[in-house]
Design an enzyme around this catalytic site. Structure first.
Site, PDB file in Angstrom:
ATOM      1  N   ARG A 181       0.910  -1.200  -0.062  1.00 24.76           N
ATOM      2  CA  ARG A 181       0.075   0.164  -0.143  1.00 24.76           C
ATOM      3  C   ARG A 181       0.728   1.269   0.018  1.00 24.76           C
ATOM      4  NH1 ARG A 181      -4.560   0.186   4.413  1.00 24.76           N
ATOM      5  NH2 ARG A 181      -5.263   1.764   2.946  1.00 24.76           N
ATOM      6  N   CYS A 238      -1.323   6.114   8.944  1.00 23.21           N
ATOM      7  CA  CYS A 238      -1.691   4.720   8.366  1.00 23.21           C
ATOM      8  C   CYS A 238      -2.756   4.951   7.440  1.00 23.21           C
ATOM      9  CB  CYS A 238      -1.930   3.603   9.495  1.00 23.21           C
ATOM     10  SG  CYS A 238      -3.490   4.244  10.458  1.00 23.21           S
TER      11      CYS A 238
END
Length: 289
Positions: A181, A238
């Site tokens: 990611r 995050c």
């Protein structure tokens, strides 16, 4: 002689011994997963004795426009109302846990700690460690008498989206998501893939041992490998702010202060004009939302 700081983690053996000794400890069960956000059924099926279920989406977050991210912070009043529902009083000993690497528990730890609640601890290894030790569980709902705790305004340790963009110029900005990611290879939840330019990837696997946290010296090595020094201002983000709080907890275990960008990538990628970096390096290939 200065006293040794108390770890924000508590082992299953220590918690069990203190409960057996009759200590009044408020237990909070913060089970939550993206694929199963409602942890109530699992809580009812088996939880630590006396543990109160805490709902992530309605008590540890609020709802708003996508530009606020997927887990916007609750107001002081909303969090205080929730904490009173959990039966908390000022001065209570509070232990939080979940059933997945303490990620959700870390959100509760971070919110309460930064709202003036002293000594909140996280059960290291969570429910799985407790069950592996064959310590008792109970079933059903737990509805305590309402508490009277007063919380401070949540303000310290929080990084805004503007501060997150500028952070790499003054310190270390850590991206706690999985490497794929971070690189922008895939993005299963948010509209744009990539990372904040200048951010350094430090996934949870770097400072965990299974479901438990690594030893403080190992966490320090992982942070040092990401460029963190004793003088580095450190912040973390995050996907939606949960694992960033988990990284802040790891930092606290190792004695390093880590601020949190609660909007994280879910806010960044929903804000037009935000710069985007892709690839394995902090600057990478640049574009924008």
């Amino acid at each position: 002689m200065a006293s040794t700081p108390v770890s924000p983690l508590i082992s299953t053996d220590e918690l069990h011994a203190r409960l057996e000794a009759g200590e009044r400890i408020r237990l909070l069960d913060v089970r939550y997963r993206l694929e199963q956000p409602d942890g109530r059924p699992d809580h009812r099926a088996g939880h630590l004795p006396g543990a109160v279920y805490v709902d992530m989406d309605t008590e540890l977050a609020t709802h708003g426009d996508p530009s606020q991210g997927r887990h916007p912070l609750p107001s002081r009043a909303a969090l205080q109302d929730a904490a009173r529902r959990w039966g908390l009083h000022t001065g209570d000993t509070v232990v939080v846990y979940d059933d997945y690497r303490s990620v959700s528990a870390a959100r509760a730890w971070w919110l309460l700690t930064h709202s003036g609640v002293d000594g909140v601890r996280v059960l290291d290894g969570g429910l799985s460690a407790w069950a592996a030790a064959a310590f008792p569980l109970e079933t059903g709902d737990v509805v305590p008498e309402p508490g009277s705790i007063a919380l401070d305004e949540l303000s310290r340790g929080i990084v805004t989206i503007a501060e997150a963009e500028a952070w790499p110029a003054r310190g270390i900005l850590l991206d706690a998501r999985a490497p794929e990611r971070y690189r922008g290879d895939t993005e299963p939840y948010d509209p744009v893939a990539g990372h904040i330019p200048g951010a350094i990837n430090l996934p949870a696997s770097a400072y965990l041992e299974g479901a438990s946290f690594a030893q403080p010296e190992e966490i320090n090595r992982a942070l040092a490998g990401a460029g963190v020094t004793e003088r580095s201002p450190v912040a973390a983000y995050c996907g939606s702010g949960l694992t960033a709080a988990h990284l802040a907890l790891a930092g606290a275990v190792a004695g390093i202060d880590v601020a949190v960008f609660p909007g994280s990538w879910s806010q960044w990628s929903n804000t037009p004009g935000s710069p985007i970096a892709t690839g394995p390096t902090p600057t990478g290939e640049l574009s924008s939302v």
